[in-house]
Each structure stands twice: as structure tokens, then as C-alpha cells.
Design a protein around this motif. Structure first.
Motif, mmCIF file in Angstrom:
data_model
loop_
_atom_site.group_PDB
_atom_site.id
_atom_site.type_symbol
_atom_site.label_atom_id
_atom_site.label_comp_id
_atom_site.label_asym_id
_atom_site.label_seq_id
_atom_site.Cartn_x
_atom_site.Cartn_y
_atom_site.Cartn_z
ATOM 1 N N MET A 150 1.500 -49.749 -22.838
ATOM 2 C CA MET A 150 0.433 -48.761 -22.671
ATOM 3 C C MET A 150 -0.922 -49.458 -22.515
ATOM 4 S SD MET A 150 1.425 -45.685 -25.345
ATOM 5 C CE MET A 150 0.106 -44.623 -24.741
ATOM 6 N N GLN A 151 -1.137 -50.508 -23.314
ATOM 7 C CA GLN A 151 -2.392 -51.253 -23.223
ATOM 8 C C GLN A 151 -2.513 -51.946 -21.870
ATOM 9 O OE1 GLN A 151 -1.767 -53.663 -26.715
ATOM 10 N NE2 GLN A 151 -3.084 -52.371 -28.003
ATOM 11 N N ASN A 152 -1.412 -52.508 -21.382
ATOM 12 C CA ASN A 152 -1.410 -53.181 -20.080
ATOM 13 C C ASN A 152 -1.672 -52.211 -18.940
ATOM 14 O OD1 ASN A 152 -0.857 -55.638 -21.315
ATOM 15 N ND2 ASN A 152 1.363 -55.442 -21.046
ATOM 16 N N ARG A 153 -1.307 -50.948 -19.173
ATOM 17 C CA ARG A 153 -1.540 -49.920 -18.152
ATOM 18 C C ARG A 153 -2.881 -49.221 -18.355
ATOM 19 N NH1 ARG A 153 3.694 -46.242 -18.290
ATOM 20 N NH2 ARG A 153 2.490 -45.096 -16.720
ATOM 21 N N ASN A 154 -3.712 -49.817 -19.218
ATOM 22 C CA ASN A 154 -5.099 -49.370 -19.436
ATOM 23 C C ASN A 154 -5.220 -47.963 -20.013
ATOM 24 O OD1 ASN A 154 -6.260 -51.803 -18.469
ATOM 25 N ND2 ASN A 154 -5.926 -51.115 -16.365
ATOM 26 N N ALA B 85 -7.955 -44.113 -27.693
ATOM 27 C CA ALA B 85 -7.711 -42.792 -28.288
ATOM 28 C C ALA B 85 -6.298 -42.311 -27.984
ATOM 29 C CB ALA B 85 -8.737 -41.793 -27.774
ATOM 30 N N THR B 86 -5.832 -42.525 -26.747
ATOM 31 C CA THR B 86 -4.486 -42.110 -26.357
ATOM 32 C C THR B 86 -3.435 -42.918 -27.110
ATOM 33 O OG1 THR B 86 -5.238 -41.449 -24.159
ATOM 34 C CG2 THR B 86 -2.881 -41.883 -24.414
ATOM 35 N N ILE B 87 -3.665 -44.222 -27.224
ATOM 36 C CA ILE B 87 -2.725 -45.084 -27.942
ATOM 37 C C ILE B 87 -2.687 -44.710 -29.422
ATOM 38 C CG2 ILE B 87 -2.288 -47.466 -28.676
ATOM 39 C CD1 ILE B 87 -3.417 -48.342 -25.939
ATOM 40 N N SER B 88 -3.848 -44.450 -29.995
ATOM 41 C CA SER B 88 -3.918 -44.055 -31.398
ATOM 42 C C SER B 88 -3.164 -42.755 -31.636
ATOM 43 C CB SER B 88 -5.381 -43.903 -31.820
ATOM 44 O OG SER B 88 -5.474 -43.559 -33.178
#
Length: 294
Positions: A60-64, A68-71
């Protein structure tokens, strides 16, 4: 595996009494995780490890994806694994070691009182749609309610004589007053326009869409965007912008934070405190720009 997600959503709805928006977020986040697990050949939640979940977050981080979305996704996974443990579907909580990323708090977008006036003046015609749009926007700014609360209001939730609405969520209800301009707009809408727009004559829905059914969040979002552009407002506003503006303007005009907290439905007054900070920042800007010995 997908069936367990549906069972989890049903459990959260029936037992935890979560809101529709929370349930949609859970489902969306967990279905993305499910797709990732399927692509990795994982067919049972018993086989999911913390390493796999961390790899999913890294992707998810690699896909930017935003912090907030990741949290939120991590929060969804943690709630889901608690359910899996409760149902004895898994024996360990693979999500427990996960840490949510730090989210930089952004100051909310606030419209000036002049901009709000200009926005609310845009639906100035007499078509059923413009009469409805004006009533919705006036009521939103007059009460500061959330867009979901606005579109799910019933006629029975409105007391025109006393000038207040009743807002309900899963755990409580609150009374919120509104002023003369919102009352006038509501009276005009309720005087024949609503009935003309409704598909079902016996419906208690307050605001119907152009198909005569309950309006969606996306539908009202488009309405706000349309009138903001028409008003020449450059800021990228959303329905929540009017909620923020409602609160900030109340505080700026002397309303106490506790009353604003109750109207907004905040469980913690620290959430409401941001509007006082906005007011202090505004006063500082005025001082710095105007005082001769700043």
C-alpha cells in the motif's frame, strides 16, 4: 474467506452497532486484503502471519496510499482479527504487532462567511431541484451535521415550530437548533416540492434525489461541487467544509466549545478544540496585518 468478512460486518452491525460508513470502510479495506491474500495463494486466515500483513501494508505504501488510508486499514484488520479470535477461527492475532503510521494533522478547510453566503445564494431559482438544494445547504450550514446525517433525515426528525432537528447515530441522539433562513428554506421545500419529488407517497425521507429516492453521499457531494464552482469558490470544498465552517464561525462569534461539541456530536472536546485554534490563528493574522506596532 470472503464469507467471513460478510459475517464480521454483520456482527459489527448487530452486536457493536457500528455505523453504515464504518461498515463500508471495514468491508472495503478487508476485501482489498482478501484480494492480496488470494494473489499470494493464502486460502485460510489461520495461515496469515504478521509478516504477510506487513507486506500488504508495504505494498500500500509503495502504491502511494495516504497515511490516513493505511492507518484506517490497519484499524480494520485489528478489529477483524479480534472477531476471528472471538469466533475461534484463528488462535493468534497476526495484526497485534502492526503500528499505524503517524498522520500529520491538517487544519480543516474553512470558508469565510462571505463565501458561505455566496455559496448558499447559488440555488436561487424556483425549480424543485433548486428549492431542495437550497434547503439542504441551508440546513447543513445551520446545524453542522454530517452529510450522512443530512441525507438520512426523516420528516419526523424536523420540528419547524421549535426550530430544531433530531440527529441519531448508533448510540445516541442529539437536538440541534437552526435559524430563520434554514427554516424558511425548509418550509418552501416542504410546501409541495418534496411530495412532487418523492417516488413513494408514504415515505418519510426528508430529502429525495431526482429519482424520488434517498440521496447518496456522492449525489450531495456533486451538488456542493456544482454550486461552489458556480459561486467562484477556488477552494476544493466538500460537504464537510460547511460543517467545519459552521463550527469555526460559531466559535469566532463567541459560542462556547462545550455547546459546539454537543451540536457536532463529538465524543471528545479535544476534537472540537481545533476550531478555537483556527479562531486564534485568524485573530493573529488580523493583528499582524493591522496593528501598527506588531
Amino acid at each position: 474467506m470472503e464469507q467471513k468478512i460478510h459475517a464480521f460486518i454483520e456482527y459489527m452491525h448487530n452486536v457493536k452497532k457500528t455505523s453504515t460508513n464504518t461498515e463500508l470502510s471495514y468491508k472495503r479495506d478487508l476485501m482489498k486484503l482478501n484480494q492480496y491474500l488470494s494473489a499470494k495463494g493464502v486460502t485460510s486466515y489461520q495461515n496469515v502471519t504478521t509478516i504477510i500483513l506487513r507486506e500488504f501494508i508495504e505494498e500500500m505504501q509503495n502504491r502511494n496510499f495516504s497515511a490516513a488510508t493505511i492507518s484506517r486499514t490497519i484499524a480494520s484488520m485489528k478489529a477483524f482479527w479480534q472477531y476471528l479470535l472471538l469466533q475461534e477461527i484463528v488462535s493468534t492475532d497476526a495484526s497485534a504487532p502492526l503500528k499505524a503510521p503517524k498522520i500529520e494533522k491538517k487544519m480543516p478547510e474553512i470558508l469565510s462567511e462571505r463565501e458561505v453566503t455566496k455559496l448558499l445564494e447559488q440555488p436561487s431559482g424556483k425549480t424543485p431541484k433548486q428549492i431542495r438544494d437550497r434547503a439542504m445547504m441551508e440546513l447543513l450550514y445551520a446545524t453542522g451535521i454530517r452529510v450522512t446525517e443530512l441525507i438520512t433525515l426523516k420528516v419526523s426528525d424536523v420540528n419547524l415550530n421549535m426550530g430544531f432537528i433530531v440527529c441519531r447515530d448508533a448510540n445516541k441522539e442529539r437536538l440541534i437548533p437552526f435559524g430563520a433562513k434554514a427554516k424558511h428554506a425548509l418550509m418552501e421545500y416542504l410546501n409541495g416540492t418534496r411530495e412532487a419529488m418523492l417516488e413513494a407517497s408514504g415515505s418519510d425521507i426528508l430529502f429525495a434525489n431526482c429519482s424520488g429516492e434517498e440521496m447518496s453521499r456522492q449525489g450531495f457531494w456533486k451538488i456542493i461541487k456544482y454550486y461552489a464552482k458556480k459561486a467562484g469558490i477556488v477552494a476544493d470544498i466538500t460537504p464537510h467544509t460547511l460543517r467545519h465552517s459552521f463550527a469555526a464561525h460559531l466559535v469566532e462569534h463567541g459560542a462556547d466549545l462545550k455547546s459546539v461539541q454537543e451540536m457536532l456530536g463529538h465524543s471528545d472536546i479535544s476534537t472540537t478544540q481545533i476550531y478555537a485554534n483556527l479562531t486564534h490563528n485568524h485573530l493573529r493574522e488580523v493583528y499582524d496585518s493591522a496593528h501598527p506596532r506588531k
